[in-house]
Design a protein around this motif. Sequence first.
Motif, short mmCIF file in Angstrom:
data_model
loop_
_atom_site.label_atom_id
_atom_site.label_comp_id
_atom_site.label_asym_id
_atom_site.label_seq_id
_atom_site.Cartn_x
_atom_site.Cartn_y
_atom_site.Cartn_z
N VAL A 1 0.84 -1.13 -0.06
CA VAL A 1 -0.10 0.19 0.12
C VAL A 1 0.88 1.15 0.14
N VAL B 1 -3.12 -7.72 0.50
CA VAL B 1 -3.39 -6.67 1.15
C VAL B 1 -4.74 -6.97 2.15
N SER C 1 -6.99 -0.18 4.90
CA SER C 1 -6.09 0.10 4.29
C SER C 1 -5.43 1.48 4.12
N PRO D 1 -9.84 -4.66 -0.38
CA PRO D 1 -9.37 -3.23 0.06
C PRO D 1 -9.48 -2.16 -1.20
#
Length: 605
Positions: free
Chosen positions: A257, A271, A301, A514
């Motif tokens: 991320v 993620v 996230s 996410p």
Amino acid sequence: MSADADRRTFLNVNRSVLGRRWVDRLTPAGDQTALAISQTTGLSDLTARLLAGRGIPEHDAQAYLDPSIKSLMPDPYVLTDMEAAAGRLAHAIKSGEKIAIFGDYDVDGATSSALLYRFCSHYGLTPTIYIPDRITEGYGPNSEAIQSLIEDGASLIVTVDCGATSFDALHKAKELGGDVVVLDHHQVGTTLPEARAIVNPNRHDDRSGLGHLAAVGVVFMTLVATQRILREISSSELLTNPINLLELLDLVALGTVCDVMPLKTLNRAFVRKGLVAMRNQQNPGIAALSVVSGVDGAIESGHLGFALGPRINAGGRVGDAALGARLLTVADPFEAEDIAGRLDRYNAERQAIEKAILEDAGAQALNELGPEGDADGEGGPAHFIASGEGWHPGVLGIVAARLKERYNRPCFALGFDRSGIGTGSGRSISGVDLGSAVREALDEGIIVKGGGHEMAAGLTVQSDRLGDLRAFLEERLSEDVTRERKNRALVIDGALTAQGAKLSLVDEIERAGPFGSGNPAPVFAFPSHRIAYASVVGSGHVRVTLKSGDQSSLSGIAFGAAESPLGKALLQSDSRPIHVAGTLSRNVWQGRESVQIRIKDAAFT
């Protein structure tokens, strides 16, 4: 004709306060796909529309909502040199060799270093982690550091998130009899340095199709392959208690991320599963960092990129470059708390330095782009370079990102020393490959050093070549930037009212996450609402309360918008009906949850 030109205009908004046309994410064909998804899977109409709008076919809908590492990750050996890299690492672990990990000073480098460290330490080794100082050593391996690590007994050096362009340093390692394995993801030329193995999905002879992985994703796949080899070559005692790699996905999620890698296919699974591991607080460093970052409730996230990541980066920017990696490897919660506190203080220092440089850069932009340069980013040059003598190199990447967001074009921030050498970073807009442009400038001899990937790049240039660099980038980027500006529409996923924005709706939306780069959060329009309250809070944010016709209310915030046309429209709406568009999020305050809209745009009716 641009891709958005054929889309249906949403709410008849052809020019918003930010100069954008609003368009429906779904085409008529997409409407039919959404209907088919809903009818065959039993999913709600909203979820079906979100999936159809992201190109998910009917037969993949259920699997998309629960992405699996097992189904999405290919055999690691599809990566060029993977078998050699994993084999060398497995042999070092089995033989108890001394391993040195040479990492980058950003979040991807810190998480990559910590991931490899935790794997090796599980099998009885205590690797050395070396993170170079951003100011005195610069990016990537250098000959002096390599020599020091080998003289200290390291027989294997693994570079993570760096090394694929470090010709001199890797040659020095070979001269001294040390083996080097490179695990990287940055763009490279056709010629590679000498190493035992170079695993990089962006090398020209790699056919894996995994170029979207962060370095930490490459490291994870390397460890999967290494564990496989260890099972084949090791004694039963070594693997009596094999490490559970899935428990380390919190590190993979954080690095992916924060390096702004596209959240698609395997990255999205990394993620999604990494957030689950993170919420279990198995890593004392991440847990401590969450506390000092003020993360309240479950980690999402967005917290990774805007709360945790900047603090890990702060050590490499204005403090101790190794602190981030150290935080992510410690087992003692008290030590983790101490390091997290230091990183939080460094982050505050970084913010103050960044603010001063950004003000200077903004003045340069006003001179070069004009007073309307920040209104819609449609006119003027295709790129912008801000520069200054003595600018702190540790914050220039963040400054470049802020400039890019403000002026909607690729932007660089360069700091020059007294000898006329300028070093800095650039950030790009979607659809404009900045890394390849910088590599071409290096090949042309315009810059001294440079590299990166599509959305971010770094370079070093002499002051007397700055004009040449501007001219080169303007010619190289102009066509791509013009195309992306024409595509600059705000894509809307649907319309809602304040009354319909409930926590249950946020729960439903999150099933398609996410969200982040490559998988943007759904944007919803709130038609003909009124601004019941608006004020400036914090560092130029605008907080509002929206009211619908039935007097239902919804709180909202437009980050950093106070001086922008969006902020001014919200602050001066005078209760006129206004269309507001943004993303919905879960806001947690003192243990209480509510829904909030993060406003991206607005248009008067």
